[in-house]
Every structure is written in structure tokens, then in C-alpha cells.
Design a protein around this motif. Sequence first.
Motif, PDB file in Angstrom:
ATOM      1  N   PHE B 258       0.832  -1.206   0.000  1.00 46.50           N
ATOM      2  CA  PHE B 258       0.000   0.000   0.000  1.00 46.50           C
ATOM      3  C   PHE B 258       0.867   1.257   0.000  1.00 46.50           C
ATOM      4  N   VAL B 259       1.894   1.264   0.844  1.00 48.92           N
ATOM      5  CA  VAL B 259       2.717   2.480   0.971  1.00 48.92           C
ATOM      6  C   VAL B 259       3.750   2.580  -0.156  1.00 48.92           C
ATOM      7  N   ALA B 260       4.417   1.477  -0.469  1.00 50.68           N
ATOM      8  CA  ALA B 260       5.530   1.554  -1.425  1.00 50.68           C
ATOM      9  C   ALA B 260       5.045   1.715  -2.862  1.00 50.68           C
ATOM     10  N   THR B 261       3.993   1.005  -3.238  1.00 55.23           N
ATOM     11  CA  THR B 261       3.584   1.008  -4.649  1.00 55.23           C
ATOM     12  C   THR B 261       2.109   1.301  -4.857  1.00 55.23           C
ATOM     13  N   ASN B 262       1.318   1.246  -3.786  1.00 59.46           N
ATOM     14  CA  ASN B 262      -0.134   1.367  -3.868  1.00 59.46           C
ATOM     15  C   ASN B 262      -0.710   0.396  -4.918  1.00 59.46           C
ATOM     16  N   GLY B 263      -0.161  -0.774  -4.972  1.00 62.41           N
ATOM     17  CA  GLY B 263      -0.692  -1.799  -5.869  1.00 62.41           C
ATOM     18  C   GLY B 263      -0.144  -1.732  -7.289  1.00 62.41           C
ATOM     19  N   GLY B 264       0.528  -0.649  -7.617  1.00 61.54           N
ATOM     20  CA  GLY B 264       1.012  -0.467  -8.981  1.00 61.54           C
ATOM     21  C   GLY B 264       2.395  -1.028  -9.177  1.00 61.54           C
ATOM     22  N   PRO B 265       3.088  -0.736 -10.258  1.00 61.33           N
ATOM     23  CA  PRO B 265       2.545  -0.084 -11.456  1.00 61.33           C
ATOM     24  C   PRO B 265       1.679  -1.046 -12.256  1.00 61.33           C
ATOM     25  N   SER B 266       0.613  -0.532 -12.807  1.00 57.15           N
ATOM     26  CA  SER B 266      -0.440  -1.288 -13.501  1.00 57.15           C
ATOM     27  C   SER B 266      -0.722  -2.626 -12.820  1.00 57.15           C
ATOM     28  N   TYR B 267      -1.158  -2.554 -11.560  1.00 46.56           N
ATOM     29  CA  TYR B 267      -1.617  -3.704 -10.774  1.00 46.56           C
ATOM     30  C   TYR B 267      -0.544  -4.751 -10.471  1.00 46.56           C
ATOM     31  N   ALA B 268       0.730  -4.459 -10.726  1.00 43.36           N
ATOM     32  CA  ALA B 268       1.771  -5.478 -10.536  1.00 43.36           C
ATOM     33  C   ALA B 268       1.869  -5.942  -9.081  1.00 43.36           C
ATOM     34  N   THR B 269       1.526  -5.085  -8.118  1.00 47.48           N
ATOM     35  CA  THR B 269       1.612  -5.475  -6.709  1.00 47.48           C
ATOM     36  C   THR B 269       0.248  -5.367  -6.023  1.00 47.48           C
ATOM     37  N   TRP B 270      -0.805  -5.505  -6.815  1.00 48.27           N
ATOM     38  CA  TRP B 270      -2.171  -5.423  -6.288  1.00 48.27           C
ATOM     39  C   TRP B 270      -2.495  -6.741  -5.619  1.00 48.27           C
ATOM     40  N   PHE B 271      -2.193  -6.842  -4.301  1.00 50.82           N
ATOM     41  CA  PHE B 271      -2.411  -8.085  -3.565  1.00 50.82           C
ATOM     42  C   PHE B 271      -3.864  -8.213  -3.141  1.00 50.82           C
ATOM     43  N   TYR B 272      -4.202  -9.402  -2.688  1.00 55.57           N
ATOM     44  CA  TYR B 272      -5.589  -9.680  -2.326  1.00 55.57           C
ATOM     45  C   TYR B 272      -6.089  -8.782  -1.182  1.00 55.57           C
ATOM     46  N   ALA B 273      -5.260  -8.605  -0.139  1.00 51.44           N
ATOM     47  CA  ALA B 273      -5.684  -7.773   0.986  1.00 51.44           C
ATOM     48  C   ALA B 273      -5.887  -6.327   0.539  1.00 51.44           C
ATOM     49  N   LEU B 274      -5.111  -5.903  -0.420  1.00 51.62           N
ATOM     50  CA  LEU B 274      -5.237  -4.551  -0.968  1.00 51.62           C
ATOM     51  C   LEU B 274      -6.554  -4.429  -1.727  1.00 51.62           C
ATOM     52  N   HIS B 275      -6.905  -5.508  -2.403  1.00 53.22           N
ATOM     53  CA  HIS B 275      -8.153  -5.558  -3.154  1.00 53.22           C
ATOM     54  C   HIS B 275      -9.342  -5.432  -2.191  1.00 53.22           C
ATOM     55  N   ILE B 276      -9.290  -6.184  -1.091  1.00 55.80           N
ATOM     56  CA  ILE B 276     -10.365  -6.089  -0.086  1.00 55.80           C
ATOM     57  C   ILE B 276     -10.448  -4.652   0.429  1.00 55.80           C
ATOM     58  N   TYR B 277      -9.290  -4.105   0.799  1.00 52.69           N
ATOM     59  CA  TYR B 277      -9.281  -2.751   1.348  1.00 52.69           C
ATOM     60  C   TYR B 277      -9.898  -1.756   0.377  1.00 52.69           C
ATOM     61  N   ASN B 278      -9.480  -1.826  -0.870  1.00 54.01           N
ATOM     62  CA  ASN B 278      -9.974  -0.855  -1.848  1.00 54.01           C
ATOM     63  C   ASN B 278     -11.470  -0.993  -2.088  1.00 54.01           C
ATOM     64  N   GLN B 279     -11.938  -2.231  -2.196  1.00 48.16           N
ATOM     65  CA  GLN B 279     -13.373  -2.428  -2.414  1.00 48.16           C
ATOM     66  C   GLN B 279     -14.164  -1.890  -1.224  1.00 48.16           C
ATOM     67  N   ALA B 280     -13.710  -2.208  -0.014  1.00 46.84           N
ATOM     68  CA  ALA B 280     -14.496  -1.861   1.172  1.00 46.84           C
ATOM     69  C   ALA B 280     -14.352  -0.398   1.567  1.00 46.84           C
ATOM     70  N   PHE B 281     -13.111   0.121   1.570  1.00 42.52           N
ATOM     71  CA  PHE B 281     -12.900   1.440   2.174  1.00 42.52           C
ATOM     72  C   PHE B 281     -12.591   2.538   1.161  1.00 42.52           C
ATOM     73  N   HIS B 282     -12.406   2.151  -0.080  1.00 38.20           N
ATOM     74  CA  HIS B 282     -12.195   3.166  -1.106  1.00 38.20           C
ATOM     75  C   HIS B 282     -13.492   3.375  -1.889  1.00 38.20           C
ATOM     76  N   TYR B 283     -14.074   2.236  -2.328  1.00 33.91           N
ATOM     77  CA  TYR B 283     -15.347   2.321  -3.072  1.00 33.91           C
ATOM     78  C   TYR B 283     -16.556   2.125  -2.159  1.00 33.91           C
ATOM     79  N   PHE B 284     -16.309   1.846  -0.879  1.00 35.62           N
ATOM     80  CA  PHE B 284     -17.373   1.598   0.085  1.00 35.62           C
ATOM     81  C   PHE B 284     -18.336   0.502  -0.353  1.00 35.62           C
TER      82      PHE B 284
END
Lengths: 301, 322
Positions: B258-284
Motif C-alpha cells: 500500500f505504501v511503497a507502490t499502492n498496488g502499482g505499477p499497472s496492478y503489478a503489486t495489487w495483492f488480495y488484501a489490498l483488493h479487499i481494502y480498496n473495495q471496502a474502504f475506497h469504493y465503500f
Amino acid sequence: MATQSNALRGLNRAQSTGRSRRAPFRGRDVALFVLACVLSVIFLFPFFWTVMSSLKSVQELNTFPPTWIPQDPQWVNYPKVLQRVPFLRWTYNSLLVVFLATLGTVLSASIVAYSFARFRYRGRDLIFMITLGTMMLPAQVTLIPQYVLFHKLGMVNTLYPLWLPAWFGGGAFAIFLIRQFILSLPRELDEAALIDGAGYFMIFWRILLPLCKPVLATITVITFIAVWNDFANPLIYLQLPEKFTLAVGLNYFKNFPEMGGEPTQHLLMAASVMMTAPIIALFFATQRYFVQGIVLSGIKG
Amino acid sequence: MAVVSTQLPAQRRSPGLVARLVGAKSPLETKQALWGYVFLMPWLLGLTIFLVGPILISAYLSFTEYDVLSSPQFIGLANYARAFTGDKQFWPSLGRTLYYSIVVVPVGLIGSLALAMLLNQGIKGTNIFRTLYFLPHLTPAVALAVLWVWIFHPSLGPVNTMLGWIGIDGPGWLTSKQWALPALIIITIWAGVGGNTMLIFLAGLQGVPKELLEAAEIDGAGAWARFRNVTLPMISPTMLFNLILGIIGALKVFTLAFVATNGGPSYATWFYALHIYNQAFHYFRMGYGAALAWIFVVVLMAFTYLQLHLSRRWVYYAGESD
């Protein structure tokens, strides 16, 4: 418990003697020592680089090829951090959360552990098994409903969600560790006090708790470090900069490198050092308890 | 005498309703049991409010559409269907997380064991080395991410500078689609290999009986044979413990990415926990996030079960008869 204490004694012995207990084969020892030194350099290098970067000016930080030692150390970077972001406010928030969470964990986990260790009642062993099971539960499942709960309570954007749960038992790990410790204390102590007319709470508070100091110290240090370093929870609950803890503050700071028109990467490095230094200092001061707790947790009782 | 005669029958009386409820046989045991419940109360409340309750609510939410502001709408299995078929990042994020774990866990375990064995040799300064190896593990993950962004900087970072000395043109690391994930793996191993896992191994190694090692040496077993046939079986329970904790920890990877790459570049480090976080707390999308979390729990439990099942073949418990 016997295995635990044996292993701990062994660990302490290895630490204190330090010297070889094998046949005097000096060459091998020298080679291993050199290897250990090389590894130390690998582990320490990133810290060295961060501290050096935190003392550079923006210009020097952006020169190619990079310099190893700052030509003109910019000590002023450190006070500048305090001007640029509410660093002291964040430190205060972090300390407050750490203090309340640690106090809650120590007090509530020890009374629950007392219950598990010294009382007999229906359902005790089942609840204890469930308690141990919760250590395997990933935080992700409870994260969303807990957020909903704190949202309903109007506690989003306050520090409550970060320390309040610690007052309800303090978590399985702390309970388990203290329970194991109380089990190793002689029951005769309690019984003698009971005969002398002390109540159960008095026995806990006056007799067992003071004897539990070593394990409570372990839990204090482990909780302190975990809460100080926690990022995910404050990230979810805190949105207003004045409410931030250091962890989210640092991230916020990172995302605005051009704050006020001036680049701030060098200040960010200084802020990282300021966030890390206290935890390293604490670790050095309390190493014994910290190591003990981790070792105890890893061995079958 | 009168006191004795009135009390004896009272104690012999069959236990009352309360006593039977708490599993006690005498008034004293009943009193004791009730105090036990009193002292257990904080944890009972905590379990209910912060664990069991949330688990039930989370299970319910996973069948709803919920944005926190309006009330949850029941939509049946739609969230799960969406995860498996309609979500472009679901399978890739899961795959990425597994890939990361499959590298990080074994390398971390072997590395930690190797460090622990080095520290177990009784060389001078063991205490200091142990502390130095542990330091990365103490560093807040957010500070760690901040500093490694600079260490992996394509042109201004020391890693590529040093690679340049030996004639290698280093990659963009965290800014490169291909190298961002390996870079995070390197950081994780650096930060974790000397941490708790190493300390637990060290304790495990201290528990290996020296007589056994000496006996093997007298029988002519070399260093490797002694490790393979004595040390390894003796520390296998420790190994299992570290393995399970390692898998759980690796699958949960979040802060660093989350801090180093925020899941990028182009989803290269988009991990599962990051996906949960974004769905729940970014898109609500709380309902969808809850469903993702439940799928995650199933994956974790499957892994843990598999490990425990397989472990019967390789874990040796000293107390067992053979």
C-alpha cells in the motif's frame, strides 16, 4: 512449561556465554564471525542509507551518482519536519493510543488469564480453545463489520477504535501468555490468602499480579511495538490530519512530496528516522522481555 | 455443635440449579465458578463484540450490497458470483498473493533457520548479531516502505549504483511492472528473515539435546548427516509453527504494498488484501468486501488444514512412541 523453561535457559546460556563450547577449531569460528559481520552490514545498510539521506539537502538527494555521506549535513531537516507537518500532534496521538491500548491489554488480559488459570466452571475449556483459535483468524473478516460498528457508534475519526478493543481481554496472545505464567505459580499462595480472608480480587491484585511482572513486561513491550507500528487500523479509521497517528501521518506526508511548493523527500526521510528511533531505543532497553515473549509463544506448552 | 449439625446436611444436599449450571458440586465451588465468570467477563464481551458478532455480521453482509450510508440490500450470492466471474482483479490479485507467499515463506523459513543456526554456534558477539538481525523486523512497515522506495530508486538509489559497479544496468524496481513484485519480495525477506521466526528457531535449536548430537558425532555422522537426522526432526514442531504463521502472515501482505507502490505499477503489486481494502474502504462496497474476506478465510483455512494434514508425515514429537 518444562520444555519452555529449558529452551529459555538454553537461549540465555547461549547468549551469556557467547564463546565456543566446541573443540578449539579457530578457523571455523573466524569464518563464521566474518559471515555474521557481512550479514550485519546487509541488515544495517538500509538504516545507514536512510539516516544519511535524512541529512542531505534536496539538491544532494537528487544528484547522480548518489553521495554516500552528506557533504554538508543538514541537521535542520529534523526541526523542519515539525514545521511542515503536525508531527508532534501525531506523536502525541500515537503515544496516547499506545498508552491506552497497552494499559487495557495488560489489565484486562491478566484478569481474564486469572479466570482461566485458577477457576473451574462449565464452558471454561471450550472458551479457552476458542480463544486460542482466534489467533488463526485473519483480521480481514472482522475489519469491515468492526468498521460498521464504530461508524454506528460515531467513533470514526476518533482514536477510540484504536484502543478501546484492547480493554476487552487484550487478545488471545496476551491471555495465553499470562495464563501459562499464572499456572506456574504455586496454588498454595492463593489458598493461604483465601484462608486469611482475602477475596478473589484481592488475591489477584495483591498477590498474583505483582508476581506476574516479568510476563506483564513482555506483553507491555510487544503491545507497545505492535500498536506503534500499526498502519491498517489507523488508515481505516482516521481521515482528519489532526487525528492521525505517526504511521498514517508518515504515509500522508509521503503522498504530498511537493507540499507548499518545495519538495520534501529529505524531510520524509527525517520523519521516518524519528518514527523508527524510539521503537529501536525501546527494543534495546527491553530486549530481554521482548525475546522471552516471542520465544515462549513459539514453543508447545 | 448445633452449627455443625445444621451445616452438614446443607452440604450434602443435591446441588441447586445455579450449581448445576456452572458445573459445581458444593456451595464453595459454586461461588468460585461465579467469580470465574466475573473475571472472564471482559473477554466474553470482547469475543462477542469484536469477534463473534463481527464474524456473523460479516457473513450476513457478504450477501448484501451495503455502502454504510443506506441500509444493506440482500442480493443473495451475487457478491460471490461477481468475485469469481465479473471482477477483473479477483483472480490476478489472488494469484499474485499466492506467488508472493510461495517465494517468501520457504525462503524466509530457510533463511531464518540458517541465521538461527549461525547464532547457535557460540561465536563471539552472538547477542549483538541477534539484535542487529532483528532490527529490520522492528521497523514500522510504513517507514520501511518509505526508505526502500529510495533504496530501490532507479538512478539515485544505492542498489542500482552498486549494480552499476559490476556493469549491471539495474531495473526500475518499484516503478517497473516486471520488477515491482520481486522488489517487494526482497524487502519482505530482508525485514522478516531475522525476526520472530529466527528467534523461535533459535529457541527450538536450544532444545535439541546435545547428547544426541554428540552420540551421532561419535557414530561418525558428518555435519550434514547430523543436521538431517538429528536437528531437523527435533525442530520439526517449531518448523510447523513457523510455517503456519508464515503462510498466514504472507497471505495478508498489505502495508508494504500500500505504501511503497499502492498496488502499482499497472496492478503489478495489487495483492488480495489490498483488493479487499480498496473495495471496502475506497469504493465503500462493504458487502462485496465482506464476501472477498470470506473467500480469503476459506483459502487460509485450506492452507492451514493442508499443512496440518501433511505435517503428520514430517513432524516429530519427542513424547510420542514410535
